[in-house]
Motif scaffolding. Structure first.
Motif, PDB file in Angstrom:
ATOM      1  N   VAL A   1      20.228   5.784  57.665  1.00 31.71           N
ATOM      2  CA  VAL A   1      18.929   5.650  57.009  1.00 31.71           C
ATOM      3  C   VAL A   1      19.104   5.619  55.505  1.00 31.71           C
ATOM      4  O   VAL A   1      18.581   4.738  54.815  1.00 31.71           O
ATOM      5  N   ILE A   2      19.852   6.571  54.981  1.00 31.90           N
ATOM      6  CA  ILE A   2      19.988   6.687  53.538  1.00 31.90           C
ATOM      7  C   ILE A   2      21.201   7.548  53.222  1.00 31.90           C
ATOM      8  O   ILE A   2      21.619   8.376  54.047  1.00 31.90           O
ATOM      9  N   ARG A   3      21.796   7.341  52.050  1.00 29.87           N
ATOM     10  CA  ARG A   3      22.979   8.097  51.647  1.00 29.87           C
ATOM     11  C   ARG A   3      22.816   8.546  50.202  1.00 29.87           C
ATOM     12  O   ARG A   3      22.110   7.933  49.415  1.00 29.87           O
ATOM     13  N   GLN A   4      23.503   9.629  49.882  1.00 27.59           N
ATOM     14  CA  GLN A   4      23.447  10.180  48.531  1.00 27.59           C
ATOM     15  C   GLN A   4      24.840  10.633  48.141  1.00 27.59           C
ATOM     16  O   GLN A   4      25.495  11.345  48.908  1.00 27.59           O
ATOM     17  N   GLU A   5      25.279  10.235  46.973  1.00 26.61           N
ATOM     18  CA  GLU A   5      26.551  10.720  46.448  1.00 26.61           C
ATOM     19  C   GLU A   5      26.283  11.911  45.552  1.00 26.61           C
ATOM     20  O   GLU A   5      25.395  11.859  44.699  1.00 26.61           O
ATOM     21  N   ALA A   6      27.032  12.977  45.740  1.00 25.62           N
ATOM     22  CA  ALA A   6      26.719  14.241  45.083  1.00 25.62           C
ATOM     23  C   ALA A   6      26.790  14.152  43.562  1.00 25.62           C
ATOM     24  O   ALA A   6      26.102  14.902  42.863  1.00 25.62           O
ATOM     25  N   TYR A   7      27.615  13.244  43.043  1.00 21.91           N
ATOM     26  CA  TYR A   7      27.755  13.177  41.593  1.00 21.91           C
ATOM     27  C   TYR A   7      26.582  12.437  40.939  1.00 21.91           C
ATOM     28  O   TYR A   7      26.438  12.454  39.716  1.00 21.91           O
ATOM     29  N   LYS A   8      25.749  11.809  41.743  1.00 18.40           N
ATOM     30  CA  LYS A   8      24.590  11.100  41.202  1.00 18.40           C
ATOM     31  C   LYS A   8      23.377  12.021  41.172  1.00 18.40           C
ATOM     32  O   LYS A   8      22.995  12.597  42.179  1.00 18.40           O
ATOM     33  N   GLN A   9      22.796  12.158  40.016  1.00 18.01           N
ATOM     34  CA  GLN A   9      21.627  13.023  39.886  1.00 18.01           C
ATOM     35  C   GLN A   9      20.363  12.350  40.417  1.00 18.01           C
ATOM     36  O   GLN A   9      19.441  13.024  40.890  1.00 18.01           O
ATOM     37  N   GLN A  10      20.328  11.024  40.349  1.00 22.12           N
ATOM     38  CA  GLN A  10      19.147  10.313  40.793  1.00 22.12           C
ATOM     39  C   GLN A  10      19.041  10.341  42.299  1.00 22.12           C
ATOM     40  O   GLN A  10      20.019  10.076  43.011  1.00 22.12           O
ATOM     41  N   ASN A  11      17.846  10.658  42.798  1.00 22.74           N
ATOM     42  CA  ASN A  11      17.616  10.684  44.240  1.00 22.74           C
ATOM     43  C   ASN A  11      17.637   9.269  44.809  1.00 22.74           C
ATOM     44  O   ASN A  11      17.040   8.347  44.243  1.00 22.74           O
ATOM     45  N   ALA A  12      18.290   9.120  45.955  1.00 15.55           N
ATOM     46  CA  ALA A  12      18.375   7.811  46.601  1.00 15.55           C
ATOM     47  C   ALA A  12      17.035   7.432  47.231  1.00 15.55           C
ATOM     48  O   ALA A  12      16.295   8.293  47.710  1.00 15.55           O
TER      49      ALA A  12
END
Lengths: 114, 119
Positions: free
Chosen positions: B48-59
């Motif tokens: 559905v969706i992914r997030q990389e921890a180093y990115k502050q912006q929400n996916a």
């Protein structure tokens, strides 16, 4: 492109019988995973292959489970002998080494041991 | 070892409304990925969706967005304008990528939550 293909889709066997599951990953995906999903739970990793090498099989019950990935493509997971507690969905997944965004799952094999 | 906790076993939402699914995780790693997967009755896990921890912006991905709170180790999924086809089990998952190559590794899943969308 074709997805991850698994067969059979369903399997019902009596306890103590052997059973095998087959997985064909996405072409070019060098990493292949087998997960087991018990009813009402999330999947848990059984084994991970990098090409034909099993690089993580720490969660595979080696007394009765075995797996192989010949030529780094298709893979087979075998249980012998099956026990009642092996009833679960067995999911195969594959990923590219360069893909950092999760991977592609097959539709799984639902195993019922009676 | 990493753990993923989904404490809500079931949720229900009216079609066209918004629903938020909760997930917390525990890890000592600083670099990792978080995912939400959908599993309909067909059993296939769909990303559905992914997030990389180093990115502050929400996916965000169309109607799906996350609220990633790294310090709180929280990763919730918001589904806007819920549709009947969103009915499924949803799993939160954690991945620690390979240390040197960043390649994919083992996914650790939560127990999942059953979402029902009412017409």
């Amino acid at each position: 492109e074709a997805g991850v293909v698994q067969s059979p889709r369903y399997k019902i066997i009596e306890k103590k019988q052997p059973v095998a599951f087959w997985c064909n990953p996405i072409s070019g995906h060098n990493t292949l995973y087998w997960y087991r999903q018990n009813l009402g739970q999330g999947p848990e990793l059984l084994i991970r292959y990098e090409n034909e090498e099993a690089v993580d099989d720490s969660q595979l019950p080696k007394d009765r489970f075995s797996a192989e990935r010949l030529k780094g493509v298709d893979s087979t997971l075998k249980i012998q002998p099956a026990e009642l507690g092996d009833s679960a969905v067995y999911l195969c997944a594959s990923s590219s080494r360069q893909g950092r965004h999760g991977y592609t799952f097959g539709s799984g094999t639902r195993l019922t041991v009676v | 070892a990493q753990t993923v906790t989904q404490s809500q076993p079931e949720m229900s939402v009216q079609e066209a409304e918004t629903v938020t699914l909760s997930c917390t995780y525990d890890t000592s790693e600083n670099n990792y990925y978080l995912f939400w997967y959908k599993q309909p009755p067909s059993r296939q896990m769909i990303l559905v969706i992914r997030q990389e921890a180093y990115k502050q912006q929400n996916a965000t991905e169309n109607r799906f967005s996350v609220n990633f709170q790294k310090a709180a180790k929280s990763f919730s999924l918001k589904i806007s304008d819920s549709q009947l086809g969103d009915t499924a089990m949803y799993f939160c998952a954690f991945m620690k990528p390979h240390l040197y190559t960043g390649a994919n590794s083992k996914l650790t899943f939560g127990k999942g939550i059953t979402l029902s969308v009412r017409p």
